[in-house]
Design an enzyme around this catalytic site. Structure first.
Site, PDB file in Angstrom:
ATOM      1  CG  HIS A   1       4.795 -12.303   9.780  1.00  0.00           C
ATOM      2  ND1 HIS A   1       4.968 -10.961   9.558  1.00  0.00           N
ATOM      3  CD2 HIS A   1       3.544 -12.587   9.333  1.00  0.00           C
ATOM      4  CE1 HIS A   1       3.869 -10.442   9.013  1.00  0.00           C
ATOM      5  NE2 HIS A   1       2.994 -11.420   8.868  1.00  0.00           N
TER       6      HIS A   1
ATOM      7  CD  GLU B   1      -5.149  -7.184  11.703  1.00  0.00           C
ATOM      8  OE1 GLU B   1      -4.417  -8.094  12.141  1.00  0.00           O
ATOM      9  OE2 GLU B   1      -5.193  -6.866  10.514  1.00  0.00           O
TER      10      GLU B   1
ATOM     11  CD  GLU C   1      -8.345  -7.571   6.575  1.00  0.00           C
ATOM     12  OE1 GLU C   1      -7.934  -6.404   6.468  1.00  0.00           O
ATOM     13  OE2 GLU C   1      -7.607  -8.516   6.874  1.00  0.00           O
TER      14      GLU C   1
HETATM   15  C1  NOJ Z   1      -2.148  -7.637   8.499  1.00  0.00           C
HETATM   16  C2  NOJ Z   1      -2.281  -8.851   9.361  1.00  0.00           C
HETATM   17  O1  NOJ Z   1      -3.622  -9.180   9.564  1.00  0.00           O
HETATM   18  C3  NOJ Z   1      -1.577  -8.563  10.664  1.00  0.00           C
HETATM   19  O2  NOJ Z   1      -1.796  -9.637  11.554  1.00  0.00           O
HETATM   20  C4  NOJ Z   1      -0.122  -8.298  10.414  1.00  0.00           C
HETATM   21  O3  NOJ Z   1       0.497  -7.952  11.611  1.00  0.00           O
HETATM   22  C5  NOJ Z   1       0.053  -7.169   9.410  1.00  0.00           C
HETATM   23  N1  NOJ Z   1      -0.748  -7.380   8.267  1.00  0.00           N
HETATM   24  C6  NOJ Z   1       1.499  -7.021   8.967  1.00  0.00           C
HETATM   25  O4  NOJ Z   1       1.853  -8.130   8.182  1.00  0.00           O
HETATM   26 CA    CA Z   2      -5.543  -8.386   8.175  1.00  0.00          CA
END
Ligand code: NOJ
Ligand code: CA
Length: 724
Positions: A411, A506, A177
């Site tokens: 999830h 994100e 990342e």
């Molecule tokens: C990292 C993930 O990439 C993200 O999509 C997720 O919302 C968070 N972790 C929490 O699980």
């Molecule tokens: Ca991630």
């Protein structure tokens, strides 16, 4: 100690490589690529073997060593006697379950050398040369002197011919990342990777180490991309660079006790892949990594559906709501408590929005207990994947979603406690099926349990494959976050729709984010292995919208977020922003509603890593085309011929573009929409703002519309004549 042996061996090998004898060679079907195997040395026990690659008469890989150091039995396999040579070829086509094109040609020449090494250990060196590059792997056939064995090091090298330009992220055992660095090979310094504080579990190991897919460009303009294909039951490969000789040596991710791989003959390694072209567009179009993977192991694939989704997700990343029922924020980033996002009423709101927008699915994060105390503790029993929070009514939501024709995506954040997840997997997947879920997003945030293992080590590689297989048994599609980088295994397990395995959108919500060039690099790096769940479609670009004190922002314009649905290929695409934000820009949201996620054809029109990408794709089973164009921090113009459109048809083109004064930083949400009629003789001119993009949908006119239009044109002409 093995590190030192490795270094010492590579110096001797380099010395020998200089005066090598050609053993054999094999060319690509079109003759442009030549793969040579040479040997050198004079030991009675055998010689060192090397491979080298030429492209259009120019060397692109200098003689590079092959071999292994085994720990058990303790033997170094770097000098061999050639005992058998076999050549073969293949030319066929196959149809992916989903993909960028309808059918894929698998056309290569193969060379298989049987090599006998120290202690009579036998390995086979298998080479396949395609028109777009070459792949090779090692096989350990069934044999008398080798059964169970432990790999201490793989000695494979990739010797570059000069100080190439390179797009790289630091080598790491646990994460990918990172944002990309663009330097000369001689300037690579991965120790800067240590500075990326926002990545929770990262394992820096060598300032000269980088990850694959690694993209390079020579001074003569030849693009070379190194990666691996079919990473199964083996650790992922990092590359350690010698900055003086420009030679990479493979560095496998170790396990908790420092070993690399545990194998049982017959066994094989992943393919080491080198995609080569003097045209950057051909790098993006390459299907070599897929061709080197096994065909689908899933026979009935009718339940596998490429799809778009919305989700109770971005609202947590922007700090509006929480995963945690008690209102804390992830990693306690936020002191003030905010409401729990995954409550029944809020999920229903997303279901309603999906239903009205024609988006098939809704992801819900934070629905299950455990988020109160999940982060950074290296704690084993956090989530059980079957216990909802009290305000998340599983049965009611199952009923409500079904009544609206919408699917929920579950999830499973494992918090990297993989032992715990393995214990729960069957129960969790049964729970999903009982409640109408047929897709799961998994996550592996944190340090791995079993403690000491790494995200990219053999133990986890086996876990990811187990998840792909087991979800397939339950007819569940899967999207993995924080897994190893993709190596084309979605051909073998097409229910594995996408992975994150890179720095996604994100990061823009809560860190320094992804620079404007990021999305022009990813297709040349991470996406060479397979689809990424990048989560495009953010319309509210600046985080100050949610909290005036926030400086973070998405580093693109709004129009570029639309173009990413085309340039960032995935059969699973999120419309990642909040429903209420889409309601502010219904005309731009129309593109997300319309865009396809599965394709009959793809044309790469313009491309340069780190600068720009322009692509057109034809939607599967419909006559519609879509175009996406993106740029880095520089404004750019393109004049694009629409000759890709089907002949004899007129298309209605809707062009979503940056406004005149748009700019990713100063004015990111300014866009304009234009409509045009075009055919395959037309040209569209694209004007991209700094950090901007353009998205176009092309819908063919029906015969009736054409007739009607021709009539109208005639009448118009008549009227015009009369009025003269
Ligand atoms: C990292 C993930 O990439 C993200 O999509 C997720 O919302 C968070 N972790 C929490 O699980
Ligand atoms: Ca991630």
């Amino acid at each position: 100690m093995y590190k030192r042996i490795g270094l010492w061996l590579s110096m001797i090998l380099l010395f020998y490589a200089a005066k090598a004898d050609v053993i054999d060679s094999i060319t690509s079907p079109d003759g442009k690529i030549i793969f040579r195997v040479t040997s050198a040395g004079s030991s009675t026990k055998g010689k060192s073997f090397f491979y080298a690659i030429d492209y259009k008469g120019k060397q692109v890989i200098k003689p590079s060593a092959i071999g292994f150091v085994l720990k058990v039995p303790e033997v170094t396999l770097n000098s061999f006697v050639l005992t058998n040579t076999k050549k073969s070829n293949k030319d066929g086509t196959w149809e992916p379950v989903w993909g960028e094109v309808k059918s894929i040609r698998n056309h290569y020449n193969e060379l298989a050398l049987t090599l006998q090494g120290t202690n009579d250990v036998i390995i086979r060196f298998i080479v396949r040369v395609f028109n777009d590059g070459a792949g090779f792997r090692y096989e350990f056939p069934e044999q008398a002197n080798l059964k169970h064995f432990i790999v201490a090091d793989e000695l494979t090298q990739f010797a570059m011919t000069g100080d190439h330009k390179v797009w790289w992220i630091p080598g790491d055992y646990d994460t990918n990342e990172y944002w990309y660095n663009t330097t000369k090979l001689s300037e690579v310094d991965a120790s800067s990777g240590k500075l990326v504080a926002e990545i929770h579990a990262k394992t820096f190991f060598d300032k000269n180490a980088v990850q694959t897919p690694l993209m390079m460009k020579t001074d003569e303009g030849i693009y070379v991309n190194i990666h691996e294909a079919a990473l199964v039951n083996y650790p992922a490969m990092n590359l350690v660079l010698n900055r003086n000789t420009f030679t990479f040596t493979s560095h496998l991710v170790p396990d908790a006790v420092g070993n690399k791989a545990y194998m049982i003959a017959p066994a094989k390694t992943p393919w080491r892949t080198i995609v080569i072209s003097d045209d950057a567009r051909e790098i993006l179009a390459s299907k070599m990594v897929l061709n080197l993977n096994e065909p689908s192991k899933i026979e009935n694939t009718s339940w596998i559906k490429p799809q778009k989704f919305v989700g109770v997700w971005w609202e947590m990343h922007v700090g509006k709501n929480s995963w945690d029922y008690s209102g804390g924020q992830v990693g306690s980033q936020q002191a003030t408590k905010v409401p729990h996002g995954a409550n029944t009423a809020n999920v229903k709101r997303y279901i309603d929005f999906a239903a009205k927008s024609g988006i098939p699915s809704v992801l819900v994060e934070g629905w299950n207990t455990g988020w109160e105390d999940w982060f950074g503790q290296w704690k084993e029993d956090v989530f059980d994947f079957v216990t909802p929070y009290p305000d998340f009514d599983v049965n009611e939501l199952q009923r409500y979603a079904a009544s609206k024709g919408v699917k929920l995506i579950m999830h499973h954040e494992t918090s990297a406690s993989v032992t715990n997840y393995e214990r729960w997997m069957d129960t969790a997947y049964r729970f999903m099926k009982n409640h109408g879920y047929d897709a799961v997003k998994t996550g592996y945030v944190g340090r791995i349990i079993p403690r000491g293992e790494h995200h990219d080590g053999q133990w986890m590689i086996r876990h990811f494959e187990r998840v792909a297989k087991k979800t397939a048994d339950y007819h569940i599609m899967v999207d993995m976050h924080e897994p190893v980088r993709s190596t084309g295994l979605h051909r073998t397990y097409p229910n594995w729709l996408a992975s994150e395995a890179a720095r996604g959108n994100e990061f823009n919500a809560w860190s320094s984010g992804n620079p404007p060039e990021h999305e022009t690099i990813l297709p040349f790096t991470r996406l060479m292995g397979g689809p990424m769940d990048y989560t495009p479609g953010i319309f509210k670009i600046k985080m100050s919208y949610y909290n005036p004190g926030k400086k973070e922002q998405v580093h693109t314009t709004l129009a570029k977020q639309l173009a990413l649905y085309i340039t960032m290929y995935s059969p699973l695409q999120m419309a990642a922003d909040l429903p209420e934000n889409y309601d502010l820009y219904p005309d731009a949201f129309q593109f997300i509603k319309d865009v396809a996620v599965d394709w009959d054809d793809t044309k790469i029109l313009e491309a340069e890593p780190g600068d720009y990408i322009v692509e057109a794709r034809k939607a599967k089973g419909s006559g519609n085309w879509f175009l996406g164009a993106i740029t880095d921090e520089n404004a750019r113009q393109f004049s694009v011929s629409t000759s890709f459109l089907d002949e004899g048809k007129i298309f209605y083109a809707t062009i979503y573009q940056d406004a005149e004064d748009a700019d990713w930083e100063k004015n990111p949400e300014a866009y304009r929409i234009e409509k045009q009629l075009v055919n395959n003789n037309s040209t569209v001119s694209l004007k991209l703002a700094p950090g901007g993009g353009t998205a176009i949908s092309f819908v063919p006119l029906t015969k009736d519309e054409e007739t009607l239009m021709k009539k109208e044109i005639k009448q118009m002409l008549k009227r015009n004549k009369k009025s003269k």
